[in-house]
Design a protein around this motif. Structure first.
Motif, PDB file in Angstrom:
ATOM      1  N   LEU A 243       0.827  -1.244   0.112  1.00  0.00           N
ATOM      2  CA  LEU A 243      -0.084  -0.047   0.210  1.00  0.00           C
ATOM      3  C   LEU A 243       0.953   1.219   0.020  1.00  0.00           C
ATOM      4  CD1 LEU A 243      -2.750   1.347   0.353  1.00  0.00           C
ATOM      5  CD2 LEU A 243      -2.576   1.232   2.707  1.00  0.00           C
ATOM      6  N   ALA A 244       1.744   1.193   0.647  1.00  0.00           N
ATOM      7  CA  ALA A 244       2.791   2.384   0.862  1.00  0.00           C
ATOM      8  C   ALA A 244       3.587   2.867  -0.434  1.00  0.00           C
ATOM      9  CB  ALA A 244       3.753   2.235   2.014  1.00  0.00           C
ATOM     10  N   ARG A 245       3.817   1.362  -1.112  1.00  0.00           N
ATOM     11  CA  ARG A 245       4.657   1.642  -2.287  1.00  0.00           C
ATOM     12  C   ARG A 245       3.541   1.872  -3.513  1.00  0.00           C
ATOM     13  NH1 ARG A 245       5.807  -3.137  -2.924  1.00  0.00           N
ATOM     14  NH2 ARG A 245       4.295  -3.876  -4.540  1.00  0.00           N
ATOM     15  N   LEU A 246       2.398   1.618  -3.602  1.00  0.00           N
ATOM     16  CA  LEU A 246       1.383   2.117  -4.502  1.00  0.00           C
ATOM     17  C   LEU A 246       0.752   3.422  -4.497  1.00  0.00           C
ATOM     18  CD1 LEU A 246      -0.442  -1.499  -5.379  1.00  0.00           C
ATOM     19  CD2 LEU A 246       1.449  -0.287  -6.550  1.00  0.00           C
ATOM     20  N   HIS A 247       0.755   3.733  -3.012  1.00  0.00           N
ATOM     21  CA  HIS A 247      -0.074   4.807  -2.921  1.00  0.00           C
ATOM     22  C   HIS A 247       1.002   5.911  -1.832  1.00  0.00           C
ATOM     23  CE1 HIS A 247      -3.514   3.697  -4.909  1.00  0.00           C
ATOM     24  NE2 HIS A 247      -3.288   2.750  -4.169  1.00  0.00           N
ATOM     25  N   PRO A 248       2.017   6.279  -2.262  1.00  0.00           N
ATOM     26  CA  PRO A 248       3.002   6.894  -1.475  1.00  0.00           C
ATOM     27  C   PRO A 248       2.400   8.258  -0.769  1.00  0.00           C
ATOM     28  CG  PRO A 248       3.619   7.366  -3.659  1.00  0.00           C
ATOM     29  CD  PRO A 248       2.585   6.318  -3.652  1.00  0.00           C
ATOM     30  N   ARG A 249       1.336   8.631  -1.223  1.00  0.00           N
ATOM     31  CA  ARG A 249       0.733   9.799  -0.332  1.00  0.00           C
ATOM     32  C   ARG A 249       0.077   9.505   0.826  1.00  0.00           C
ATOM     33  NH1 ARG A 249      -1.266  14.620  -4.159  1.00  0.00           N
ATOM     34  NH2 ARG A 249      -1.065  15.628  -2.194  1.00  0.00           N
ATOM     35  N   VAL A 250      -0.117   8.360   0.914  1.00  0.00           N
ATOM     36  CA  VAL A 250      -1.037   7.937   2.303  1.00  0.00           C
ATOM     37  C   VAL A 250       0.089   7.455   3.458  1.00  0.00           C
ATOM     38  CG1 VAL A 250      -2.492   6.085   2.928  1.00  0.00           C
ATOM     39  CG2 VAL A 250      -2.810   6.887   0.841  1.00  0.00           C
ATOM     40  N   GLU A 251      -0.217   7.833   4.406  1.00  0.00           N
ATOM     41  CA  GLU A 251       0.703   7.534   5.595  1.00  0.00           C
ATOM     42  C   GLU A 251       0.137   6.244   6.444  1.00  0.00           C
ATOM     43  OE1 GLU A 251       1.995   9.284  10.066  1.00  0.00           O
ATOM     44  OE2 GLU A 251       1.057  10.463   8.593  1.00  0.00           O
ATOM     45  N   VAL A 252       1.006   5.367   5.768  1.00  0.00           N
ATOM     46  CA  VAL A 252       0.489   3.920   6.098  1.00  0.00           C
ATOM     47  C   VAL A 252       0.908   3.548   7.732  1.00  0.00           C
ATOM     48  CG1 VAL A 252       0.551   1.293   5.536  1.00  0.00           C
ATOM     49  CG2 VAL A 252       0.407   3.008   3.921  1.00  0.00           C
ATOM     50  N   ASP A 253      -0.020   3.015   8.267  1.00  0.00           N
ATOM     51  CA  ASP A 253      -0.089   2.861   9.672  1.00  0.00           C
ATOM     52  C   ASP A 253       0.325   1.073   9.825  1.00  0.00           C
ATOM     53  OD1 ASP A 253       0.123   1.953  12.339  1.00  0.00           O
ATOM     54  OD2 ASP A 253      -1.197   3.454  13.059  1.00  0.00           O
ATOM     55  N   PRO A 254       1.342   0.616  10.136  1.00  0.00           N
ATOM     56  CA  PRO A 254       1.747  -0.861   9.795  1.00  0.00           C
ATOM     57  C   PRO A 254       1.149  -1.587  11.146  1.00  0.00           C
ATOM     58  CG  PRO A 254       3.825   0.292  10.497  1.00  0.00           C
ATOM     59  CD  PRO A 254       2.783   1.443  10.292  1.00  0.00           C
ATOM     60  N   ASP A 255       0.871  -0.972  12.312  1.00  0.00           N
ATOM     61  CA  ASP A 255       0.428  -1.457  13.430  1.00  0.00           C
ATOM     62  C   ASP A 255      -1.381  -1.123  13.931  1.00  0.00           C
ATOM     63  OD1 ASP A 255       2.824  -2.596  13.954  1.00  0.00           O
ATOM     64  OD2 ASP A 255       3.544  -0.603  14.557  1.00  0.00           O
ATOM     65  N   GLY A 256      -1.730  -0.492  13.207  1.00  0.00           N
ATOM     66  CA  GLY A 256      -3.175   0.083  13.496  1.00  0.00           C
ATOM     67  C   GLY A 256      -4.024  -0.897  13.087  1.00  0.00           C
ATOM     68  N   ALA A 257      -4.883  -1.402  14.328  1.00  0.00           N
ATOM     69  CA  ALA A 257      -5.716  -2.214  14.108  1.00  0.00           C
ATOM     70  C   ALA A 257      -7.277  -1.706  13.495  1.00  0.00           C
ATOM     71  CB  ALA A 257      -6.309  -2.853  15.357  1.00  0.00           C
ATOM     72  N   VAL A 258      -7.489  -0.187  14.014  1.00  0.00           N
ATOM     73  CA  VAL A 258      -8.345   0.505  13.419  1.00  0.00           C
ATOM     74  C   VAL A 258      -7.691   2.018  13.362  1.00  0.00           C
ATOM     75  CG1 VAL A 258     -10.602   1.644  13.466  1.00  0.00           C
ATOM     76  CG2 VAL A 258     -10.386  -0.825  14.154  1.00  0.00           C
ATOM     77  N   VAL A 259      -7.526   2.772  12.204  1.00  0.00           N
ATOM     78  CA  VAL A 259      -6.901   4.209  12.192  1.00  0.00           C
ATOM     79  C   VAL A 259      -8.054   5.010  11.615  1.00  0.00           C
ATOM     80  CG1 VAL A 259      -5.215   5.468  11.165  1.00  0.00           C
ATOM     81  CG2 VAL A 259      -4.766   3.211  11.870  1.00  0.00           C
ATOM     82  N   ALA A 260      -8.292   5.991  12.377  1.00  0.00           N
ATOM     83  CA  ALA A 260      -9.359   7.357  11.963  1.00  0.00           C
ATOM     84  C   ALA A 260      -8.392   8.386  11.878  1.00  0.00           C
ATOM     85  CB  ALA A 260     -10.255   7.273  13.376  1.00  0.00           C
ATOM     86  N   HIS A 261      -8.826   9.060  10.638  1.00  0.00           N
ATOM     87  CA  HIS A 261      -8.209  10.312  10.273  1.00  0.00           C
ATOM     88  C   HIS A 261      -9.296  11.104   9.614  1.00  0.00           C
ATOM     89  CE1 HIS A 261      -4.463  12.443   9.181  1.00  0.00           C
ATOM     90  NE2 HIS A 261      -5.462  13.422   8.981  1.00  0.00           N
ATOM     91  N   GLY A 262      -9.888  12.119  10.059  1.00  0.00           N
ATOM     92  CA  GLY A 262     -10.996  12.720   9.723  1.00  0.00           C
ATOM     93  C   GLY A 262     -12.193  11.700   9.871  1.00  0.00           C
ATOM     94  N   PRO A 263     -13.085  11.938   8.523  1.00  0.00           N
ATOM     95  CA  PRO A 263     -14.015  11.182   8.325  1.00  0.00           C
ATOM     96  C   PRO A 263     -13.775   9.608   7.815  1.00  0.00           C
ATOM     97  CG  PRO A 263     -14.029  12.391   6.537  1.00  0.00           C
ATOM     98  CD  PRO A 263     -13.047  12.938   7.547  1.00  0.00           C
ATOM     99  N   PHE A 264     -12.361   9.400   7.608  1.00  0.00           N
ATOM    100  CA  PHE A 264     -12.030   8.063   7.215  1.00  0.00           C
ATOM    101  C   PHE A 264     -11.733   7.207   8.209  1.00  0.00           C
ATOM    102  CE2 PHE A 264     -11.613  11.534   3.893  1.00  0.00           C
ATOM    103  CZ  PHE A 264     -12.262  10.932   2.667  1.00  0.00           C
ATOM    104  N   HIS A 265     -12.155   5.897   8.026  1.00  0.00           N
ATOM    105  CA  HIS A 265     -11.527   4.938   9.080  1.00  0.00           C
ATOM    106  C   HIS A 265     -11.302   3.849   8.234  1.00  0.00           C
ATOM    107  CE1 HIS A 265     -13.698   6.883  12.487  1.00  0.00           C
ATOM    108  NE2 HIS A 265     -14.339   7.418  11.389  1.00  0.00           N
ATOM    109  N   SER A 266      -9.948   3.219   8.605  1.00  0.00           N
ATOM    110  CA  SER A 266      -9.726   2.076   7.982  1.00  0.00           C
ATOM    111  C   SER A 266      -8.889   0.807   8.964  1.00  0.00           C
ATOM    112  CB  SER A 266      -8.467   2.183   7.010  1.00  0.00           C
ATOM    113  OG  SER A 266      -7.536   3.241   7.889  1.00  0.00           O
TER     114      SER A 266
END
Length: 331
Positions: free
Chosen positions: A133-156
């Motif tokens: 994911l980090a390689r294909l989408h370098p503008r995304v800050e990938v959290d390698p340890d986050g079970a659930v990550v929330a940033h603004g209205p986006f949750h992953s």
């Protein structure tokens, strides 16, 4: 009512497609004031789920089902490395533009990232795909340890149990910790329904009466550690045993002794979840007497043993960690 649209792309993992129904259904079923409407929507090229045993689904909703949703959930899919179809990307961008909350599970994060909506934001995906994911989408800050990550209205979410943690996190945001604790318990129990229980109604939540037995029920629940008898309960109410049983069942759906047993099992669950008390002490505190009696009734009610329940519930709770940054910190 909160409308949740789950967008199924071709090859979606089956468990990721069904988990939202498990969680949001449990939240609504056991809390009368919680109202979720779950809608499964399919992309134009959807054919079937993925995995070794794929299955087809039929739903009246396509991408137009996202248009009035409060939350859009995006599970993984087979072609997550490819650019999503323009219609899919446009539907997700339109949902974000009108302030919709969007959650991505596992490789669904790749699809969301392809829309550009995660640029400059933190996100999580399945752990074996974080570097990709980090390689294909370098503008995304990938959290390698986050079970659930929330940033603004986006949750992953990393995708454990099909995004169970993400769905529980959304319930927390909507209704608070007290609702999510019971929802988590019920979701766990639904994964362990006894094979001989055709109703699937294991350790159901008690319906607290606001009627003529409310004081009696409060007294019963405050005295679970005592070996209460039907005669004692009847004496407390001033009714004959037969009259008590009939009226109590009409008001609560259970007989007094059924209600008492269910309250004891529910207390045992809480003690297993929140204390390190040994089984002997839990048996005494719940009024079930002996460890053998506790194990017997607990297994009949939940389909599992107290020890397995404690370990599994705590493992699930330990994995339910999340990190978030709000818009104030990241405009």
């Amino acid at each position: 009512m909160s409308l949740i649209a789950v967008l199924a792309l071709d090859g979606v993992p089956g468990h990721q497609l069904t988990t939202p129904g498990l969680v949001f259904g449990a939240a609504a079923r056991h809390h009368p004031w919680v109202d979720y409407d779950l809608r499964i929507c399919t992309a134009p090229d959807f054919e079937s789920t993925g995995g070794p045993a794929p299955f087809r689904i039929e739903t009246p909703w396509g991408l137009e089902g996202l248009e009035d949703a409060d939350t859009v959930l995006l599970p993984g899919c087979a072609a997550f490395r490819d650019e999503p179809a323009p219609a899919v990307a446009d539907a997700l961008r339109a949902a974000a533009a009108r302030g919709c909350r969007i959650g991505a599970v596992g490789t669904g994060t790749f699809v969301l990232a392809s829309t550009g909506l995660l640029d400059g934001r933190r996100a999580a995906t399945s752990r074996r795909h974080t570097e990709e994911l980090a390689r294909l989408h370098p503008r995304v800050e990938v959290d390698p340890d986050g079970a659930v990550v929330a940033h603004g209205p986006f949750h992953s979410a990393a995708g454990v149990l099909g995004g169970l943690e993400l769905c529980l996190r959304l319930v927390t945001l909507d209704h608070g910790e007290s609702v999510v604790i019971e929802t988590e318990r019920q979701a766990f129990l639904q994964l362990h329904v006894p094979a001989d229980d055709p109703t699937g109604d294991v350790a159901a939540s008690l319906t607290h009466s606001d009627g003529s037995f409310s004081e009696t029920i409060r007294w019963m629940e405050a005295n679970l550690h005592h070996p209460l008898t039907l005669a004692e309960i009847a004496k407390r109410t001033g009714l004959e045993v037969r009259t008590l049983t009939r009226r109590f069942r009409t008001e609560t759906g259970l007989s007094p002794l059924q209600y008492l047993l269910r309250a004891r099992i529910q207390l045992a669950q809480q003690l297993l979840e929140r204390t390190d008390d040994p089984i002997e002490r839990i048996a005494a505190r719940t009024g079930l007497g002996t460890p053998a009696n506790l194990r017997h009734h607990f297994h009949r009610s939940t389909g599992t043993t107290p020890g397995i329940y404690r370990n599994a519930f705590r493992s699930l709770a330990a994995s339910f960690t999340w990190t978030a940054r709000d818009d104030a910190d990241h405009p």
